[in-house]
Design an enzyme around this catalytic site. Sequence first.
Site, mmCIF file in Angstrom:
data_model
loop_
_atom_site.group_PDB
_atom_site.id
_atom_site.type_symbol
_atom_site.label_atom_id
_atom_site.label_comp_id
_atom_site.label_asym_id
_atom_site.label_seq_id
_atom_site.Cartn_x
_atom_site.Cartn_y
_atom_site.Cartn_z
ATOM 1 N N VAL A 15 0.837 -1.209 0.000
ATOM 2 C CA VAL A 15 0.000 0.000 0.000
ATOM 3 C C VAL A 15 0.875 1.263 0.000
ATOM 4 O O VAL A 15 0.597 2.227 -0.733
ATOM 5 C CB VAL A 15 -0.967 -0.005 1.207
ATOM 6 C CG1 VAL A 15 -1.871 1.221 1.155
ATOM 7 C CG2 VAL A 15 -1.806 -1.276 1.219
ATOM 8 N N ARG A 46 11.113 -1.040 7.175
ATOM 9 C CA ARG A 46 12.024 -1.917 7.912
ATOM 10 C C ARG A 46 13.371 -2.053 7.216
ATOM 11 O O ARG A 46 14.405 -1.974 7.847
ATOM 12 C CB ARG A 46 11.392 -3.296 8.104
ATOM 13 C CG ARG A 46 10.702 -3.424 9.454
ATOM 14 C CD ARG A 46 10.470 -4.879 9.782
ATOM 15 N NE ARG A 46 9.585 -5.474 8.783
ATOM 16 C CZ ARG A 46 8.348 -5.860 9.036
ATOM 17 N NH1 ARG A 46 7.854 -5.747 10.236
ATOM 18 N NH2 ARG A 46 7.595 -6.369 8.096
ATOM 19 N N GLU A 131 -10.058 5.821 5.648
ATOM 20 C CA GLU A 131 -10.894 5.282 4.564
ATOM 21 C C GLU A 131 -10.378 3.927 4.075
ATOM 22 O O GLU A 131 -11.158 3.010 3.780
ATOM 23 C CB GLU A 131 -10.913 6.273 3.391
ATOM 24 C CG GLU A 131 -11.774 5.856 2.226
ATOM 25 C CD GLU A 131 -13.258 5.782 2.592
ATOM 26 O OE1 GLU A 131 -13.871 6.834 2.759
ATOM 27 O OE2 GLU A 131 -13.772 4.653 2.718
ATOM 28 N N VAL A 134 -11.233 0.084 5.613
ATOM 29 C CA VAL A 134 -12.466 -0.693 5.429
ATOM 30 C C VAL A 134 -12.751 -0.886 3.941
ATOM 31 O O VAL A 134 -12.911 0.078 3.201
ATOM 32 C CB VAL A 134 -13.670 0.018 6.094
ATOM 33 C CG1 VAL A 134 -14.930 -0.815 5.915
ATOM 34 C CG2 VAL A 134 -13.402 0.272 7.566
ATOM 35 N N GLY A 136 -10.986 -1.728 1.388
ATOM 36 C CA GLY A 136 -9.974 -1.298 0.415
ATOM 37 C C GLY A 136 -10.362 -0.064 -0.374
ATOM 38 O O GLY A 136 -10.493 1.030 0.172
ATOM 39 N N ILE A 138 -13.116 0.817 -1.825
ATOM 40 C CA ILE A 138 -14.505 1.312 -1.815
ATOM 41 C C ILE A 138 -14.601 2.489 -0.848
ATOM 42 O O ILE A 138 -14.248 2.349 0.325
ATOM 43 C CB ILE A 138 -15.497 0.214 -1.364
ATOM 44 C CG1 ILE A 138 -15.357 -1.048 -2.227
ATOM 45 C CG2 ILE A 138 -16.926 0.730 -1.397
ATOM 46 C CD1 ILE A 138 -16.262 -2.197 -1.787
ATOM 47 N N ASP A 203 -10.258 -10.131 10.416
ATOM 48 C CA ASP A 203 -10.010 -8.949 9.572
ATOM 49 C C ASP A 203 -11.336 -8.275 9.186
ATOM 50 O O ASP A 203 -11.491 -7.049 9.305
ATOM 51 C CB ASP A 203 -9.238 -9.401 8.327
ATOM 52 C CG ASP A 203 -9.203 -8.363 7.229
ATOM 53 O OD1 ASP A 203 -8.364 -7.461 7.310
ATOM 54 O OD2 ASP A 203 -10.029 -8.461 6.293
ATOM 55 N N LYS A 207 -13.151 -4.499 10.384
ATOM 56 C CA LYS A 207 -13.758 -3.514 9.480
ATOM 57 C C LYS A 207 -15.191 -3.204 9.909
ATOM 58 O O LYS A 207 -15.607 -2.036 9.928
ATOM 59 C CB LYS A 207 -13.718 -4.048 8.038
ATOM 60 C CG LYS A 207 -12.294 -4.236 7.521
ATOM 61 C CD LYS A 207 -12.246 -5.059 6.245
ATOM 62 C CE LYS A 207 -10.816 -5.318 5.808
ATOM 63 N NZ LYS A 207 -10.690 -6.308 4.739
ATOM 64 N N GLY A 304 -5.275 -4.757 -2.225
ATOM 65 C CA GLY A 304 -4.344 -4.581 -3.343
ATOM 66 C C GLY A 304 -3.757 -3.181 -3.377
ATOM 67 O O GLY A 304 -4.288 -2.240 -2.773
HETATM 68 N N1 HSE Z 1 -6.909 -9.920 3.633
HETATM 69 C C1 HSE Z 1 -7.889 -8.935 3.349
HETATM 70 C C2 HSE Z 1 -8.892 -9.502 2.362
HETATM 71 C C3 HSE Z 1 -7.336 -7.661 2.757
HETATM 72 O O1 HSE Z 1 -8.730 -10.610 1.884
HETATM 73 O O2 HSE Z 1 -9.848 -8.823 2.074
HETATM 74 C C4 HSE Z 1 -6.969 -6.644 3.762
HETATM 75 O O3 HSE Z 1 -7.939 -6.420 4.711
#
Ligand code: HSE
Length: 428
Positions: A15, A46, A131, A134, A136, A138, A203, A207, A304
């Site tokens: 990202v 890093r 933004e 949540v 990606g 959208i 994950d 969100k 992505g």
């Molecule tokens: N691993 C997540 C997904 C992407 O598959 O939607 C990042 O939140």
Amino acid sequence: MSDPLRLGIAGLGTVGIGVVKIVQRHADLLALRCGRPVEITAVSARSRGRNRGADISGYAWEDDPVALARRDDVDLVVELMGGEDGPALAVTRAAIAEGKDVVTANKAMLAIHGHALATEAEAASVALRFEAAVAGGIPVIKALTEGMVGNRITRVMGVMNGTCNYILTRMEDAGLPYDTVFEEAAQLGYLEADPNLDVGGIDAAHKLTLLASIAFGTRPVFSAIDLEGIQRISVEDIRHAADLGLRIKLLGVARMTGRGLEQSMSPCLVPADSPLGQLKGGTNMVVIEGDSVGQIVLRGPGAGEGPTASAVMADVADLARGLRIPPFGQPAATLVEVTAARATAAKPFYMRMTLVDRPGALARVAAALGDAGISIDRMRQHGHEGTDVPVIIVTHKTTRDAIDHATGLFSTTGVVVGEPVAMAIEAI
Ligand code: HSE
């Protein structure tokens, strides 16, 4: 033109590099749209030597992201390191303490520390925007805080983990079992370093925590979500669902009820011909319902480089333009404590169980359902060989508590083999 907005980017993974590329590629466009140039002055990650596919030689380098946040030539800190605590939290707090705005994509950090961070940011009169955390690419937070600001929100739901949606649609399309498709997803690099974040629903629940807070004016409390992953979904369930005109999705649902905020992230069935039912592969979809506008459906890439960086830039551009909205859409002090209501809304349920094939077995199960106050809508028993028979039951509207009560009673019937499966059917 006004002074440039100078970014310091902490984290140069997928990202972070996506943000670098957009700032470089669209410098003119951003300057025009924001009324001032948007520049990167410093970066931190890093390892310095890695080839990242973007030229970062023109930016100052900091090994320590906290030092990056403290630089005089950084106005806005973009935190893209990830992780709920550790360096991400340290750099966010350092930026706030320095009086600098923060843009982050870090759903885990915000789902756990969001209220504290929002309180700190507001006390310091700085912005904290997320933004990209949540769904990606959208723009769902902007939809809630801006486009739907004149609505009382009644329900938010959606498919917010692309990896799970990929696994479920691939299981259906190829007729492959969960374990095989999980391995495929791992080979394709779709899984988080800790796969349980994806398949365990964590994950996606992070969100939903953030969306529910913004939608209902409640403090974000991750632990208030009823959470179940997709690990127990079988090809049989997917096939039976298809026979009923339904599809299984890892679905997040948040709604305010008379007894409090109901939030769940769990496998649910939705009509196969609905927008959520039609959602294939790694795409995300968020459905929001408001009292004035009705239902909004947002669909797009949930992860992505380009999509997530696109969402980061939406926040950066807002701050460059001087648009400042509290992190959760209203002052942190006004967010009410969540009263978690567990599955109070009545819904139909899909149940699959295996019965011993002997006289009266079905009657015992029907009696257990009746004792739990559950009425049967539809039932299917498939032809079979051997002594055990698979039975599918669709109930009339009932609650998760009643379903759990019924499955508890099943164990006393002596005719139910193994663990029954129960999934809510969500109307959309
Ligand atoms: N691993 C997540 C997904 C992407 O598959 O939607 C990042 O939140």
